[in-house]
Every structure is written in C-alpha cells, then in structure tokens.
Enzyme design. Sequence first.
Site, PDB file in Angstrom:
ATOM      1  N   ASN A   1      -1.839  -0.677  12.452  1.00 20.41           N
ATOM      2  CA  ASN A   1      -3.277  -0.441  12.294  1.00 20.41           C
ATOM      3  C   ASN A   1      -3.886  -1.759  11.828  1.00 20.41           C
ATOM      4  O   ASN A   1      -3.739  -2.144  10.674  1.00 20.41           O
ATOM      5  CB  ASN A   1      -3.499   0.672  11.248  1.00 20.41           C
ATOM      6  CG  ASN A   1      -4.974   0.858  10.914  1.00 20.41           C
ATOM      7  OD1 ASN A   1      -5.844   0.313  11.590  1.00 20.41           O
ATOM      8  ND2 ASN A   1      -5.244   1.622   9.863  1.00 20.41           N
TER       9      ASN A   1
ATOM     10  N   GLY B   1      -2.565  -0.165   1.240  1.00 24.66           N
ATOM     11  CA  GLY B   1      -3.043  -1.502   0.890  1.00 24.66           C
ATOM     12  C   GLY B   1      -2.831  -1.867  -0.567  1.00 24.66           C
ATOM     13  O   GLY B   1      -3.395  -2.847  -1.049  1.00 24.66           O
TER      14      GLY B   1
ATOM     15  N   GLU C   1      -9.779   5.489   5.166  1.00 21.10           N
ATOM     16  CA  GLU C   1     -10.955   4.608   5.051  1.00 21.10           C
ATOM     17  C   GLU C   1     -12.168   5.229   5.747  1.00 21.10           C
ATOM     18  O   GLU C   1     -13.298   5.070   5.297  1.00 21.10           O
ATOM     19  CB  GLU C   1     -10.616   3.215   5.610  1.00 21.10           C
ATOM     20  CG  GLU C   1      -9.710   2.456   4.649  1.00 21.10           C
ATOM     21  CD  GLU C   1      -8.751   1.473   5.283  1.00 21.10           C
ATOM     22  OE1 GLU C   1      -8.966   1.047   6.436  1.00 21.10           O
ATOM     23  OE2 GLU C   1      -7.755   1.121   4.614  1.00 21.10           O
TER      24      GLU C   1
ATOM     25  N   HIS D   1      -8.521   8.576   9.331  1.00 22.18           N
ATOM     26  CA  HIS D   1      -7.909   7.604   8.410  1.00 22.18           C
ATOM     27  C   HIS D   1      -8.657   7.667   7.075  1.00 22.18           C
ATOM     28  O   HIS D   1      -9.869   7.889   7.040  1.00 22.18           O
ATOM     29  CB  HIS D   1      -7.996   6.193   9.012  1.00 22.18           C
ATOM     30  CG  HIS D   1      -7.233   5.187   8.207  1.00 22.18           C
ATOM     31  ND1 HIS D   1      -7.758   4.591   7.083  1.00 22.18           N
ATOM     32  CD2 HIS D   1      -5.980   4.702   8.350  1.00 22.18           C
ATOM     33  CE1 HIS D   1      -6.845   3.772   6.572  1.00 22.18           C
ATOM     34  NE2 HIS D   1      -5.761   3.817   7.315  1.00 22.18           N
TER      35      HIS D   1
ATOM     36  N   SER E   1       1.664   0.832   2.604  1.00 20.52           N
ATOM     37  CA  SER E   1       2.489  -0.277   2.095  1.00 20.52           C
ATOM     38  C   SER E   1       3.885  -0.328   2.700  1.00 20.52           C
ATOM     39  O   SER E   1       4.848  -0.688   2.016  1.00 20.52           O
ATOM     40  CB  SER E   1       2.543  -0.249   0.562  1.00 20.52           C
ATOM     41  OG  SER E   1       1.240  -0.459   0.035  1.00 20.52           O
TER      42      SER E   1
ATOM     43  N   GLU F   1      -0.355   9.520   4.950  1.00 18.72           N
ATOM     44  CA  GLU F   1      -0.633   8.272   4.242  1.00 18.72           C
ATOM     45  C   GLU F   1      -1.241   8.593   2.882  1.00 18.72           C
ATOM     46  O   GLU F   1      -2.453   8.835   2.784  1.00 18.72           O
ATOM     47  CB  GLU F   1      -1.629   7.423   5.035  1.00 18.72           C
ATOM     48  CG  GLU F   1      -1.129   6.996   6.397  1.00 18.72           C
ATOM     49  CD  GLU F   1      -1.902   5.789   6.900  1.00 18.72           C
ATOM     50  OE1 GLU F   1      -1.286   4.739   7.112  1.00 18.72           O
ATOM     51  OE2 GLU F   1      -3.129   5.896   7.067  1.00 18.72           O
TER      52      GLU F   1
ATOM     53  N   LYS G   1      -6.967  -2.515  11.542  1.00 19.06           N
ATOM     54  CA  LYS G   1      -8.256  -2.381  10.831  1.00 19.06           C
ATOM     55  C   LYS G   1      -9.263  -3.373  11.429  1.00 19.06           C
ATOM     56  O   LYS G   1      -9.256  -3.581  12.637  1.00 19.06           O
ATOM     57  CB  LYS G   1      -8.045  -2.556   9.327  1.00 19.06           C
ATOM     58  CG  LYS G   1      -6.902  -1.658   8.840  1.00 19.06           C
ATOM     59  CD  LYS G   1      -6.801  -1.514   7.366  1.00 19.06           C
ATOM     60  CE  LYS G   1      -5.613  -0.590   7.073  1.00 19.06           C
ATOM     61  NZ  LYS G   1      -5.540  -0.189   5.689  1.00 19.06           N
TER      62      LYS G   1
HETATM   63  P1  PGA Z   1      -1.048  -0.678   4.590  1.00 19.58           P
HETATM   64  O1  PGA Z   1      -2.111   0.228   5.418  1.00 19.58           O
HETATM   65  O2  PGA Z   1       0.231  -0.686   5.378  1.00 19.58           O
HETATM   66  O3  PGA Z   1      -1.693  -2.026   4.513  1.00 19.58           O
HETATM   67  O4  PGA Z   1      -0.885  -0.020   3.270  1.00 19.58           O
HETATM   68  C1  PGA Z   1      -1.734   1.417   6.044  1.00 19.58           C
HETATM   69  C2  PGA Z   1      -2.909   2.061   6.762  1.00 19.58           C
HETATM   70  O5  PGA Z   1      -4.034   1.975   6.268  1.00 19.58           O
HETATM   71  O6  PGA Z   1      -2.761   2.663   7.827  1.00 19.58           O
END
Ligand code: PGA
Length: 260
Positions: free
Chosen positions: A10, A181, A107, A105, A221, A175, A12
């Site tokens: 992903n 993140g 976000e 997601h 992560s 997730e 982003k």
């Molecule tokens: P990350 O993000 O691996 O940077 O924690 C995962 C995601 O948002 O899908």
Amino acid sequence: MTRKKIAAGNWKMFKTPDETKSFFVEFAPLFSGSQAPASAIACPEVVFFIPAYDFAAAVDAVKAYAEKPKIGAQNIFHEREGAFTGELSPIGVKSAGATYVLIGHSERRSLFFESDEFAAKKVRAAVECGLTPMLCVGETLKEREAGSMLDVVSRQIIAGLSQVNPDARFVIAYEPVWAIGTGKVATNEQAEEAHAAIRRVLEGIFSEAKAEATSILYGGSVKPDNAGALAQQPNIDGFLVGGASLKARDFASIVEKLNH
Ligand code: PGA
C-alpha cells in the site's frame, strides 16, 4: 488448505509516475528471484495499491515482467459514473489496469470519515465491476484496551460484506490501527487470534467453506524481520504492507517469506 497467499503493498500517497517506473525496474529481478519454482508450493499473488496517477507508469513498467504483479486502486466511489467531482470510478480504475481495490482502510475511516455503510456500498460496486475488494478492518488502541477488538472487527466485517453474495471474491486485511505506521507490530499470537476470530465471523455470515477459502492478510508495521514468523501462523495468509512496500528490496524480502 489451498487458499491464496497474497503480498500486497500500500503505497498511500507516495511516489510519482517517474518514481513508480524506477521502483518496478529495481523490483523486477528481485521479484523473479523471490518466485518459487513451479513445482514448489503456490507463490503468493503480489498486488500494489498505488495512487491512480501512477497506474499508467506501473502498467507500462510491468509489461517486461514474465509474471506480472497486480495493480490495485486505494479507493473507489460506489457509482460507475456521474457528477462526483474528485472521485474514482470502479470501471474507470479497472479499465486503467486495476484488478483490486482497497476499501475501508483506517486512514479513510479516520481522516475521511468513511463509515461501514459507505464501505459496504463500495465493496458491492467493486464486485459488480469485476474488481476484487480488499476490505480493511481493525481496532484502535483504545478499543483493544477496552477488550472490544472482536466486537469492532466483527461489526466492520458484517457491515462491510452485507451487500455481497457468498460467491463473490473478496479479501480481508486485518490491520490494528495502533500498528499502522507506528513500528509496533502485533505479536504473532495477537494477530493469529484476530485472524482466527475473523474466520469464524466469515463462517457465521457465509459458510465454513467460504471462510476457509478466504485470504485474510495482516497489516501494520510488517517488515522483512517480522514477516517470517507472522507468515507461519495458520490463519495468516499474507500481508498488507505500507512503509516497507516503498522499498523494492524490503518488499521482495517480505514476498519471499510467503513462499515457505
Ligand atoms: P505500515 O502500513 O506497514 O506502514 O504500518 C500498513 C497500511 O497502512 O496498510
């Protein structure tokens, strides 16, 4: 069990078309190196959820690949076309090269106030337009500490899948919001517990066969050094990777962990 293993990146809101091109040039030899021989267990499917403005560069760059990674959209609207300024049409992203779409997601849920009902409409639109939706679910730290992880995740799944038939293909990504993140990955036990619970929720909605056949990915992560142990858990069928998917070498190493 023969469910599909999936390694998804992903990106982003990172990478321009030029950076996309460079990434796929660097990833090509690493990716072919990470593919298991035909006689070995099935290789993971590899999907990149990239910004829509990078689709053309990605589609062009992967033409040179023997085994092509899949392209996914990070969002769609639930109508095929119309007066919806700034939105992405499901048939539009499909004809531009996407076969997958991320829905719900964290976000999108937290920064853009997307509800379970909105996610459900998008899941339905994706399936109707021939895209595979990857529905993202997960609890916040507060919800986990309150002991409501399972309630939250069940609600998100039941609502998000409320408008699809049992024969539709979809993927779930678990997730935990506190792991995205932050560098704080879920433990193998926490992730496995959530994934097993999600499979039981799917069984309750659909059937045991459907639950057993559905890929459930872990995200939050994921890095080359924690992916191997997570991949050993019986209910973890792959990963949705943010930060580490931006680096060709790191992502190829995560793909590799799913070959075993
Ligand atoms: P990350 O993000 O691996 O940077 O924690 C995962 C995601 O948002 O899908």
